[in-house]
Design a protein around this motif. Structure first.
Motif, PDB file in Angstrom:
ATOM      1  N   GLN A  47      -1.747  10.824 -46.466  1.00  0.00           N
ATOM      2  CA  GLN A  47      -0.694  10.736 -45.463  1.00  0.00           C
ATOM      3  C   GLN A  47      -0.974  11.663 -44.271  1.00  0.00           C
ATOM      4  O   GLN A  47      -0.155  12.524 -43.925  1.00  0.00           O
ATOM      5  CB  GLN A  47       0.657  11.070 -46.102  1.00  0.00           C
ATOM      6  CG  GLN A  47       0.994  10.199 -47.288  1.00  0.00           C
ATOM      7  CD  GLN A  47       2.317  10.553 -47.931  1.00  0.00           C
ATOM      8  OE1 GLN A  47       3.340  10.689 -47.247  1.00  0.00           O
ATOM      9  NE2 GLN A  47       2.319  10.716 -49.243  1.00  0.00           N
TER      10      GLN A  47
ATOM     11  N   LYS B 166      -1.254  13.205 -40.552  1.00  0.00           N
ATOM     12  CA  LYS B 166      -0.417  13.113 -39.346  1.00  0.00           C
ATOM     13  C   LYS B 166      -1.261  13.034 -38.078  1.00  0.00           C
ATOM     14  O   LYS B 166      -0.723  12.779 -36.995  1.00  0.00           O
ATOM     15  CB  LYS B 166       0.527  14.306 -39.276  1.00  0.00           C
ATOM     16  CG  LYS B 166       1.563  14.304 -40.395  1.00  0.00           C
ATOM     17  CD  LYS B 166       2.571  15.428 -40.220  1.00  0.00           C
ATOM     18  CE  LYS B 166       3.648  15.352 -41.295  1.00  0.00           C
ATOM     19  NZ  LYS B 166       4.661  16.422 -41.151  1.00  0.00           N
ATOM     20  N   THR B 167      -2.560  13.246 -38.245  1.00  0.00           N
ATOM     21  CA  THR B 167      -3.460  13.127 -37.098  1.00  0.00           C
ATOM     22  C   THR B 167      -4.852  12.798 -37.606  1.00  0.00           C
ATOM     23  O   THR B 167      -5.196  13.071 -38.769  1.00  0.00           O
ATOM     24  CB  THR B 167      -3.484  14.425 -36.283  1.00  0.00           C
ATOM     25  OG1 THR B 167      -4.247  14.215 -35.083  1.00  0.00           O
ATOM     26  CG2 THR B 167      -4.102  15.572 -37.074  1.00  0.00           C
TER      27      THR B 167
ATOM     28  N   ASP C  83       0.305  -0.278 -39.686  1.00  0.00           N
ATOM     29  CA  ASP C  83       1.085   0.069 -40.870  1.00  0.00           C
ATOM     30  C   ASP C  83       0.979  -1.127 -41.815  1.00  0.00           C
ATOM     31  O   ASP C  83       1.630  -2.156 -41.613  1.00  0.00           O
ATOM     32  CB  ASP C  83       2.542   0.343 -40.484  1.00  0.00           C
ATOM     33  CG  ASP C  83       3.378   0.853 -41.651  1.00  0.00           C
ATOM     34  OD1 ASP C  83       3.128   0.415 -42.793  1.00  0.00           O
ATOM     35  OD2 ASP C  83       4.291   1.663 -41.422  1.00  0.00           O
TER      36      ASP C  83
ATOM     37  N   THR D 285       0.633  -0.714 -33.590  1.00  0.00           N
ATOM     38  CA  THR D 285       1.053   0.149 -32.485  1.00  0.00           C
ATOM     39  C   THR D 285      -0.157   0.582 -31.680  1.00  0.00           C
ATOM     40  O   THR D 285      -1.016   1.321 -32.187  1.00  0.00           O
ATOM     41  CB  THR D 285       1.783   1.400 -33.010  1.00  0.00           C
ATOM     42  OG1 THR D 285       2.872   0.999 -33.850  1.00  0.00           O
ATOM     43  CG2 THR D 285       2.284   2.251 -31.859  1.00  0.00           C
TER      44      THR D 285
ATOM     45  N   ASP E 258      -2.511  10.453 -33.174  1.00  0.00           N
ATOM     46  CA  ASP E 258      -1.341  10.797 -33.975  1.00  0.00           C
ATOM     47  C   ASP E 258      -1.052   9.673 -34.969  1.00  0.00           C
ATOM     48  O   ASP E 258      -1.105   8.480 -34.625  1.00  0.00           O
ATOM     49  CB  ASP E 258      -0.122  11.016 -33.088  1.00  0.00           C
ATOM     50  CG  ASP E 258      -0.244  12.280 -32.247  1.00  0.00           C
ATOM     51  OD1 ASP E 258      -0.955  13.216 -32.675  1.00  0.00           O
ATOM     52  OD2 ASP E 258       0.385  12.321 -31.162  1.00  0.00           O
ATOM     53  N   LEU E 259      -0.735  10.062 -36.208  1.00  0.00           N
ATOM     54  CA  LEU E 259      -0.438   9.108 -37.275  1.00  0.00           C
ATOM     55  C   LEU E 259       0.949   9.408 -37.841  1.00  0.00           C
ATOM     56  O   LEU E 259       1.462  10.523 -37.697  1.00  0.00           O
ATOM     57  CB  LEU E 259      -1.501   9.206 -38.374  1.00  0.00           C
ATOM     58  CG  LEU E 259      -2.933   8.872 -37.948  1.00  0.00           C
ATOM     59  CD1 LEU E 259      -3.913   9.162 -39.087  1.00  0.00           C
ATOM     60  CD2 LEU E 259      -3.053   7.416 -37.515  1.00  0.00           C
ATOM     61  N   PRO E 260       1.569   8.439 -38.514  1.00  0.00           N
ATOM     62  CA  PRO E 260       2.962   8.616 -38.955  1.00  0.00           C
ATOM     63  C   PRO E 260       3.133   9.498 -40.186  1.00  0.00           C
ATOM     64  O   PRO E 260       4.281   9.765 -40.575  1.00  0.00           O
ATOM     65  CB  PRO E 260       3.424   7.182 -39.239  1.00  0.00           C
ATOM     66  CG  PRO E 260       2.185   6.424 -39.510  1.00  0.00           C
ATOM     67  CD  PRO E 260       1.113   7.042 -38.663  1.00  0.00           C
TER      68      PRO E 260
ATOM     69  N   LYS F 217       2.414   8.920 -43.441  1.00  0.00           N
ATOM     70  CA  LYS F 217       2.860   8.217 -44.635  1.00  0.00           C
ATOM     71  C   LYS F 217       1.707   7.359 -45.157  1.00  0.00           C
ATOM     72  O   LYS F 217       0.702   7.157 -44.455  1.00  0.00           O
ATOM     73  CB  LYS F 217       4.087   7.355 -44.343  1.00  0.00           C
ATOM     74  CG  LYS F 217       3.914   6.320 -43.237  1.00  0.00           C
ATOM     75  CD  LYS F 217       5.239   5.595 -42.988  1.00  0.00           C
ATOM     76  CE  LYS F 217       5.105   4.544 -41.901  1.00  0.00           C
ATOM     77  NZ  LYS F 217       6.399   3.843 -41.669  1.00  0.00           N
TER      78      LYS F 217
ATOM     79  N   ILE G 230      -1.693   3.519 -44.122  1.00  0.00           N
ATOM     80  CA  ILE G 230      -1.896   3.391 -42.678  1.00  0.00           C
ATOM     81  C   ILE G 230      -3.381   3.123 -42.424  1.00  0.00           C
ATOM     82  O   ILE G 230      -4.267   3.640 -43.115  1.00  0.00           O
ATOM     83  CB  ILE G 230      -1.454   4.671 -41.942  1.00  0.00           C
ATOM     84  CG1 ILE G 230       0.047   4.919 -42.172  1.00  0.00           C
ATOM     85  CG2 ILE G 230      -1.770   4.590 -40.457  1.00  0.00           C
ATOM     86  CD1 ILE G 230       0.944   3.811 -41.661  1.00  0.00           C
TER      87      ILE G 230
END
Length: 529
Positions: free
Chosen positions: A455, A457-458, A480, A487, A512-514, A516, A519
């Motif tokens: 997961q 975030k970047t 996703d 996106t 940048d990643l969500p 979770k 992905i």
């Protein structure tokens, strides 16, 4: 006697065509699409055992091409030879038989341009991938309904409707019925003459059984679905005895099936499901039967064999691809890719366990895990097959009987299908498989980066250096895979050599990643003309 000619279900009699032509002395020859099914129908002996005693074939010729196809007895004194023309133009044919009534029958037909949706049979392409005969890419997104053609007609219709609304373009299916947990019903038709459940004459076939099977194969073709036919399987355990026929009966059966079905362009051969669980056969029997199918098939349709615990030697050159059962291999791309290195041919992970809720370890994956395994297999340069086992009061589970899909994975698999349709036609391959097994694509052109259950975030923009050059420009999208969203990432990335192994963004940018699971990133060239 004039042979009768069939093409896609239409019956052509040369004598009738001549009468209808009025003043025309010679009627126009019948026609058939390239890669369609042209059929010669003949009347011959009906006494004795025509399945054993009568031999029939026809040789079809066009320019310097010559293809001989075996014929078969279809009951009631009717014999057929089916042929799928691989090229356009005028084809001539002549029959050969040990029966006088069937020998030396000749004719011709015109192979015309293929119609809409007819891309020809699927073939191996680019070593690890597939394409249609016309060169169009084919990327298998398969599912499994083992015994769907042995179910009531209403359930079969429902299965076809479900498939038509699904993302699946390949169906693993058995010729013989299946007897297993949640699948105890007997079929209405059997492949052999005799008395159910197990008093059969293995030298006499039941044409109605095969006519029905052909009908459903044609229905699948109309939907663009490949029929991956499982010719033998162990889910019988003596109920019918189809899993323990003699060598001669096995070989006769295989030749009969191939003579009837090989001309259909959407047919694949799977010699067995879980071949090593058929304890009445030795590995050498499978060597022999693979050869029998190959010798009988003038088109050399795609051919495989599926394992239980023991892998078959997929290096056999008669096997076009490896059909693998191994759930753990699809858990991590670095495991799945090993099959490519071992066999050097397309790898189809045909059984990675099933989405469902049955109390057996192979049939209770979550939908998230099924989708995850599809993506791990994809970035390994392999292909993955779906299956579903949700309990039902009527015992209609998709994996065995078809019906309707109840799980959440098919919609997400459709999202992956759309991603694959937009990927390079030559297929996705691992790029730096030992160091970055989560990245696949086509170097310097297209990349998929899959983060799986992690997961982050970047992600620092960093690609394996294969074929990259300073200044190449890329754009990126965040996928996703569970929520099925795409996106775009703002701006472009300019590749710059960072080390002997990788290129990074010239400005050191990250994405940048969500934060979770499930992905992925899609990275494509932005500076192509």
């Amino acid at each position: 006697m004039h042979p009768l000619i069939r093409s896609f279900g239409f019956l052509f009699s040369p004598m009738l065509l001549a009468l209808l032509s009025g003043a025309m002395a010679v009627s126009a020859p019948p026609s058939c699409e390239q890669w369609g099914v042209f059929e010669v129908e003949l009347e011959g002996p009906a006494t004795g055992n025509p399945f054993l005693g009568v031999e029939l074939s026809a040789t079809f010729s066009h320019d310097d091409q010559s293809i001989t196809a075996a014929g078969f007895y279809d009951g009631d004194g009717v014999y057929r030879v089916r042929f799928s023309p691989p090229s356009q133009g005028k084809w001539k044919y002549r029959s050969a038989s040990n029966a006088v009534e069937l020998d030396g029958k000749s004719g011709e037909f015109e192979a015309t341009a293929p119609g809409a949706g007819n891309h020809g049979p699927v073939e191996v392409a680019h070593e690890f991938h597939f394409a249609y005969a016309d060169g169009s890419p084919y990327k298998p997104i398969g599912t499994t309904c083992y015994a769907w053609t042995s179910q009531p007609e209403s359930l079969q219709r429902q299965t076809l409707k479900t498939l038509s609304e699904s993302p699946f373009n390949k169906l693993r299916m058995c010729v013989f019925p299946k007897r297993y947990t949640w699948n105890q019903n007997d079929p209405s038709l059997y492949a052999f003459e005799g008395t159910p459940p197990n008093q059969w004459d293995f030298s006499r076939y039941n044409p109605k059984f095969f006519q029905h099977l052909e009908k459903q194969i044609v229905e699948l073709a109309k939907q663009g679905v490949q029929a991956d036919l499982i010719l033998l399987h162990p889910y019988d355990d003596g109920r019918w005895g189809f899993d323990r026929m003699s060598d001669d009966a096995d070989d006769r059966y295989l030749r009969y099936v191939v003579s009837r079905l090989a001309a259909y362009r959407n047919v694949w051969w799977s010699l067995a499901n879980e071949w090593d669980f058929m304890k009445h056969k030795q590995e050498s029997d499978w060597d022999r039967m693979i050869q029998v199918v190959s010798d009988a098939d003038p088109y050399r349709r795609l051919t495989s064999i599926h394992n239980g615990y023991i892998l078959y030697n997929h290096n056999n050159p008669l096997l076009t691809h490896a059909s693998i059962q191994n759930g753990s291999a699809a858990e991590e791309a670095g495991r799945a890719v090993l099959y490519r290195d071992a066999y050097r041919k397309p790898i189809v992970l045909d059984e990675v366990k099933y989405e469902g809720d049955i109390p057996l370890r192979w049939g209770n994956l979550s939908a998230e895990e099924m989708v995850h395994r599809f993506w791990e297999g994809t970035v390994a340069g392999c292909y993955v097959t779906h299956g579903e086992c949700y309990l039902s009061d009527d015992d209609v589970l998709w994996w065995a009987k078809g019906g309707v899909l109840k799980g959440e994975s098919p919609a997400r698999i459709a999202f992956l299908r759309d991603v694959l349709l937009g990927s390079p036609a030559s297929g996705l391959n691992p790029i730096d498989k030992w160091q970055a097994p989560n990245i696949c694509g086509k170097p310097a052109e297209y990349y998929l980066v899959y983060f799986g259950t992690s997961q982050p975030k970047t992600w620092e923009f960093s690609l394996p250096r294969h074929e990259l050059e300073d200044g190449m420009t890329f754009k990126a999208e965040v996928l996703d895979t569970w929520n099925m969203t795409t996106t775009p990432v703002d701006g472009e990335f300019h590749a710059k050599s960072h080390s002997q192994y990788e290129f990074k963004d010239a400005e050191g940018r990250s994405i940048d990643l969500p934060g979770k699971p499930y992905i992925a990133l899609r990275i494509t060239r932005a500076d192509h003309e």
